[in-house]
Enzyme design. Structure first.
Site: not given
Ligand SMILES: Cc1cc2nc3c(=O)[nH]c(=O)nc-3n(C[C@H](O)[C@H](O)[C@H](O)COP(=O)(O)OP(=O)(O)OC[C@H]3O[C@@H](n4cnc5c(N)ncnc54)[C@H](O)[C@@H]3O)c2cc1C
Length: 388
Positions: A127, A367
């Protein structure tokens, strides 16, 4: 998963290799430019059983083990990742929700159609404010008679725009905190209240579409709760199991792409001349190639080892994370070196390594980001001490 016998595996791998290299590679530029995979390639994937390679045989799939799946993903990784994404959600994150958490009725109702490619499924976990920490998800599902009413929005959902069904993760217990009180629902496309955002304009991996998914008072029957009443509040655990499976797969895909990048680098270095000599004769170019060959070799050995441990059930969490972490970072390094070997040509659209450089970047993000893999690996190594 029982897997297939050695002769069948060899036949599957060699027919996929031939298909990828003769049918898909020539279309890579077209797929990137048009952001679309041609219909005949989609049909060929269905005929080859690729929509169901990880779905058990009793539900119409090929039933590959993780070790076999890793070998298949290495072949698929040779070309645009858009090919694998056509059926990646059916075999991976979305299909695994039913394999690992569904009732027998749900499996029978959906898995054969997923395996044949009649139906595409999506995995709706992320989300706007819940990505790396999906335990913070705000989508809710409340009981309404015998069924449920779901409200919320999902972000970046792969294949949502072409999916017939979406596995939606929602909070069923509003009082539960963290990863408790989350359940999964099968939401068919066309259900009133379900709508989609525009196709995301991504950096790479063109031909694979992601979008937002909106759920406004979406009513589903009791049978839509994955796992039935036993599936109540265990959605987070199901998601974690599906993601671990997916991570081993993505790692193998990265190995396949690294192999292609090494190939492109070697072929270019042998033919490109500077100062009257092929650049392959320069030891600094040899160093770049040697580092990439070594990275590729290490990734391949790691992912196959992790896949065997996954099949044996001896490591189904940290191993897949370590493989995904290493191999996604590894293919990033290999793509970077490939661009360097190509010089200016590596920065120009239409040259394969430029496209793979953009495509590879996603593997460190979805992932589970590399940082989240580090957290999982460290927690496994340090146990309770990691929580302080
Ligand atoms: C092209 C694409 C396809 C996707 N497909 C799907 C799908 O089919 N289904 C689905 O559900 N999701 C999907 N996603 C979502 C994807 O899994 C998330 O974008 C990803 O897990 C990261 O979440 P975020 O983008 O909210 O980044 P954030 O969680 O906001 O992360 C931002 C930064 O903070 C870091 N960070 C966050 N928490 C921590 C922590 N605890 N410790 C250290 N560092 C941290 C992260 O590593 C990153 O560098 C997709 C994303 C993309 C871009």
């Amino acid at each position: 998963m029982r897997g297939v016998d050695a002769a069948d595996l060899t036949a599957i791998l060699s027919s996929v290799r031939a298909f990828v290299r003769t049918e898909v590679v020539p279309l890579e530029e077209q797929i990137d430019a048009r952001d679309e995979v041609p219909e005949r390639i989609i049909a060929a994937c269905k005929d080859m059983g690729l929509y169901g390679f990880a779905i058990p045989e009793e539900y119409g799939g090929l039933g590959l083990t993780m070790e076999e799946e890793a070998q298949l993903a290495i072949e698929l990784g040779w070309t645009t990742p858009a090919l694998r994404s056509l059926f990646g959600t059916n075999n991976g994150i979305a299909g695994q929700v039913l394999i690992k958490g569904g009732t027998e009725e749900q499996r029978k109702a959906w898995l054969p159609r997923l395996a044949s490619g009649e139906v595409t499924a999506s995995f709706g976990l992320t989300e706007a404010d819940a990505g790396s920490d999906p335990a913070g998800l705000a989508t809710s599902a409340r009981r309404d008679g015998s069924g449920w009413v779901i409200n919320g929005s999902k972000r970046y959902i792969t294949n949502a725009l072409v999916a017939e069904v979406i596995m939606v993760f929602a909070r069923t217990d509003p009082d539960a905190v963290g990863n408790k009180g989350i359940s999964t629902f099968l939401v068919p496309a066309g259900t009133p209240g379900l709508s989609f955002g525009a196709r995301d304009h991504k950096m790479g991996q063109m031909g694979t579409w992601t979008s937002d998914v909106h759920l406004d008072d979406v009513r589903v029957p009791a049978e839509a709760l994955v796992g039935g009443e036993d599936g109540l509040d265990v959605g987070f655990r199901t998601a974690a199991k599906c993601l671990a499976h997916g991570r081993a797969h993505i790692a193998a895909l990265c190995v396949g792409m690294a192999g292609r990048l090494v190939h492109e680098s070697v072929e270019f270095a042998k033919t490109r001349e500077q100062g009257g000599r092929p650049i392959a004769a320069f030891q600094l170019i040899q160093g770049l190639v040697a580092d990439s060959v070594t990275d590729h070799y290490a990734g391949r050995a790691l992912v196959l080892d992790v896949a065997r441990a996954y099949d044996a059930g001896t490591d189904v969490v940290a191993g897949p994370s370590a493989a995904k972490y290493f191999c996604s970072e590894m293919v990033g390094r290999v793509a970077d070196r490939a661009v360097q070997v190509h010089g200016g040509a590596g920065y120009i659209r239409g040259v394969p390594v430029e496209r793979f450089y953009r495509d590879a970047r996603l593997f460190r993000i979805y992932e589970g980001t590399s940082q989240i893999q580090q957290v999982i690996i460290a927690r496994d190594a340090l146990g309770a001490a990691a929580r302080g």
